[in-house]
Design a protein around this motif. Structure first.
Motif, short mmCIF file in Angstrom:
data_model
loop_
_atom_site.label_atom_id
_atom_site.label_comp_id
_atom_site.label_asym_id
_atom_site.label_seq_id
_atom_site.Cartn_x
_atom_site.Cartn_y
_atom_site.Cartn_z
N ALA A 369 -1.63 -5.58 -6.41
CA ALA A 369 -1.44 -4.68 -4.95
C ALA A 369 -0.06 -4.24 -4.98
CB ALA A 369 -1.84 -5.13 -3.63
N GLU A 384 1.89 -5.26 1.74
CA GLU A 384 1.02 -4.75 0.26
C GLU A 384 -0.05 -3.89 0.72
OE1 GLU A 384 -0.50 -8.77 -0.90
OE2 GLU A 384 -2.15 -8.46 0.11
N ARG A 386 -3.15 -3.76 -0.46
CA ARG A 386 -4.35 -4.26 -0.60
C ARG A 386 -5.58 -3.53 -0.63
NH1 ARG A 386 -4.23 -6.84 5.09
NH2 ARG A 386 -2.97 -7.94 3.86
#
Length: 699
Positions: A369, A384, A386
């Motif tokens: 990610a 992040e 994700r």
């Protein structure tokens, strides 16, 4: 009402609306049923409303308005199937009325919700061609460009031989987003969201003047909480604290009470343990704690505004703009990035990596990610993307990786919040000495003398008229006394390249939080020194000593004069530093000496100058000991002297010249002890001074 409207619809069906025969009859029946259905909307459930609209489109398959309304109703179901049915209905409406921009706008917004961004952009561009005066598509297309700008602005792509940056893409997106937002505002000067996002764009680009001008224009057209918040944020960045506070106050007045309370709440800035206590505290005591918290963190009491509180307001406003998730109704301050921003402010550096494919230890292809790193200098936060939706959250820590949530939780236990006040671009240093004496005019008070300097080459050379302030608070940061005034400081031979001043005040004995402050109104540079001070009580009938003040002989300034007689004029040394050949004077006062039968006081004085313990590491201490053994380093020695003195009064003002010539550089303690030969009582004081060599850096 529901029963009557339902009967009306059933009656309409019984009158032949379900089975009209001729085309014109069907069309008329559809229009009549459509009007009745719209009128009954408030009384119908969503499913009943949809069924009636489906009947309308069954009567007239070319009724574009009915298909549009049916598509909107399907959207309200908030289901995937409902959105799919809405697409079919809206496509039919657009097919029947391709010039209708409302139908296309509804379709474009639906495609946005479905994540079909390319289709949505296409529809918005078609609307712009059909109706160039419609502000909405300009605004929607600007949002795409704004999001791309934010995405590429901090992105890096590391490679083996080079790192690729995406500034060029970000700059192009910025320019196009600005153009589109401004076009939307030009077409609709009351489009609050366009002002809001364009202000955010300017903030990220540090174009604060543009941002302030835009917001000042916006609030002439609209009275919006967000617009006033961003006006305050722009003024704050320009160093206009009072004007910023005025804008924030206007925003707070427009808020519902619950929102206003949140802006002052401490739930986003306390440590986890403190937050548990705070949440169990009654509302009235919470308000008191909030006042104490924000007052204690006000960096400059000389200004009317509390700059720390302004910063808090601005952080919340920015977090809600940049990090909110509208489709999930999540406010920006609740997100991971929003909470981090509110506690610690904008990071020094922000970088983002691109998502890419990798390989696991077992050989399985994995998605790495995109990560976003916020660097605060002494720590770093990691987020992040994700789910590939650009809603970055704390990075999950895999095997051997750092977990962003763990970093955050550990950091807020150690450092719940941070704010570094810029002091107008440079903090003025204020070395100072606080001395206390008996107040002969009022025995219930203590005379407090504060001697201070301003250590700044620009201020020293220009000698502007400075604002100075002195503030005394109790333990709860409630103001006890305060002084503000404007004056020019003077040169002092006691400290080179310093302007100096003296501030005598009278205070009742007790423990106070004090703040000594200076502000240069021309440059906006400022300085503040905070400390806890115990004001002594000299009223008791026992032997007392005042503070011991280190001084030099200087007859050039009556403003700074501590003591004078026909032999010497003494000026305090607020740096507590002396060069080896400089004569050092000490001044102090003795109170409540006993008198003998002849009406005379008799007392003994001990002066001891001894090296202060050196706070060195193990290796440094070993090197110092070796240097002493080999003769590389002169040893600092303890010097002492004693005097017998007598007088004709209970109180004495004394000064003494210290002879410590030739002592090596370093920190020393001077202890003076007075012993009353008549009463047997004694009192002592200690003060620390530094001996420096001429070639030492005096900063």
């Amino acid at each position: 009402m529901l029963i009557l409207l339902t009967i009306a619809l059933v009656a309409a069906t019984a009158l032949g609306f379900t089975q009209p025969h001729a085309g014109s009859e069907k069309k008329l029946a559809a229009q009549q049923l459509f009007r009745q259905t719209l009128s009954a909307r408030a009384a119908l459930s969503l499913e009943e409303y949809i069924r009636q609209l489906e009947r309308v489109t069954a009567f007239d398959g070319k009724f574009a308005e009915a298909f549009h309304e049916l598509g909107r109703a399907y959207i309200e179901q908030e289901t995937i199937a409902g959105r799919d049915r809405a697409i079919v209905a809206l496509e039919r409406a657009i097919q029947l009325a391709p010039q209708n921009t409302e139908y296309r706008y509804t379709m474009a917004k639906l495609q946005l919700r479905r994540g079909a961004y390319a289709t949505a952009k296409s529809e918005f561009r078609k609307i712009m061609k059909l109706d160039p005066m419609d502000a909405r598509p300009y605004y929607q297309l600007a949002l795409f460009r704004e999001e791309d700008m934010l995405h590429y602005r901090d992105m890096v792509s590391p490679h083996e031989n080079a790192t690729i940056y995406f500034y060029e893409f970000a700059n192009k997106d910025f320019a196009e987003a600005e153009r589109l937002f401004r076009s939307a505002i030009g077409l609709d000067p009351k489009m609050a969201d366009a002002y809001h996002h364009l202000a955010g764009l300017y903030f990220d680009a540090q174009l604060y003047e543009k941002m302030a001008t835009l917001m000042e224009k916006a609030v002439t057209h609209l009275s919006s909480v967000d617009l006033f918040l961003f006006l305050g944020l722009a003024r704050q960045q320009l160093g206009k604290a009072d004007a910023a506070m005025q804008a924030y106050q206007q925003a707070l007045e427009l808020m519902p009470p619950a929102d206003r309370a949140f802006f002052y709440s401490l739930q986003t800035v306390l440590s986890p343990d403190s937050l548990k206590i705070y949440e169990r505290t009654p509302d009235s005591l919470q308000t008191q704690r909030q006042q104490l918290f924000w007052t204690a963190r006000d960096p400059l009491f000389l200004t009317e505004a509390n700059e720390r509180l302004l910063e808090h307001f601005g952080r919340i406003a920015y977090a809600n703009l940049r990090y909110g998730i509208p489709e999930k109704n999540i406010a920006g301050w609740k997100t991971d990035r929003g909470q981090t921003l509110i506690r610690f402010g904008q990071p020094r550096w922000r970088t983002r990596t691109r998502a890419d494919l990798g390989t696991s230890a077992t050989g399985r292809v994995t998605l790495n990610a995109s990560k976003e790193f916020w660097d605060y200098g002494d720590f770093q936060m990691i987020f992040e993307d994700r789910f590939l939706n650009r809603n970055y959250a704390f990075a999950w820590g895999g095997v051997g990786e750092i977990d962003g949530k763990v970093i955050f939780d550990e950091k807020i236990r150690e450092l719940p919040e941070r704010y570094v006040f810029p002091h107008g671009g440079g903090r003025l240093k204020l070395p100072h000495v606080i001395a206390q004496f008996r107040d002969r005019q009022n025995p219930d008070s203590t005379k407090v003398e504060i001697y201070f300097g301003v250590a700044d080459s620009v201020v020293y050379s220009t000698k502007p008229a400075l604002h100075r302030g002195l503030f005394f608070f109790d333990e709860n940061w409630s103001v006890i006394r305060q002084w503000r005034e404007k004056r020019r400081l003077v040169n002092s031979t006691a400290a080179a390249d310093h302007l100096a001043d003296r501030w005598p005040v009278r205070m009742r004995p007790g423990t106070y939080q004090i703040s000594l402050e200076v502000l240069d109104p021309k440059s906006s540079r400022s300085g503040a020194e905070r400390e806890t001070v115990v004001i002594e009580d000299f009223s008791a009938e026992r032997l007392h000593m005042s503070s011991v003040v280190l001084a030099v002989a200087d007859s050039s300034s009556s403003v700074l004069e501590l003591y004078r007689d026909h032999n010497v004029h003494l000026v305090p040394v607020f740096l507590q530093e002396f060069f080896g050949e400089t004569p050092i004077y000490v001044y102090y006062e003795i109170y409540n000496l006993a008198l003998d039968a002849a009406g005379r006081s008799r007392y003994h004085l001990d002066y001891v100058v001894e090296p202060a313990p050196e706070n060195k590491g193990l290796i440094s201490r070993a090197a110092i000991r070796l240097g002493k053994l080999l003769g590389w380093r002169r040893q600092r020695m303890t010097i002492g002297s004693t005097f017998e003195a007598a007088g004709g009064s209970h109180d004495e003002k004394l000064y003494q010249r210290l002879e410590i010539l030739g002592q090596p550089a370093g920190q020393y303690h001077l202890t003076i002890r007075v012993t009353d030969r008549v009463s047997g009582q004694s009192a002592s004081r200690r003060v620390t001074l530094a001996i420096k060599q001429k070639n030492e850096n005096n900063d």
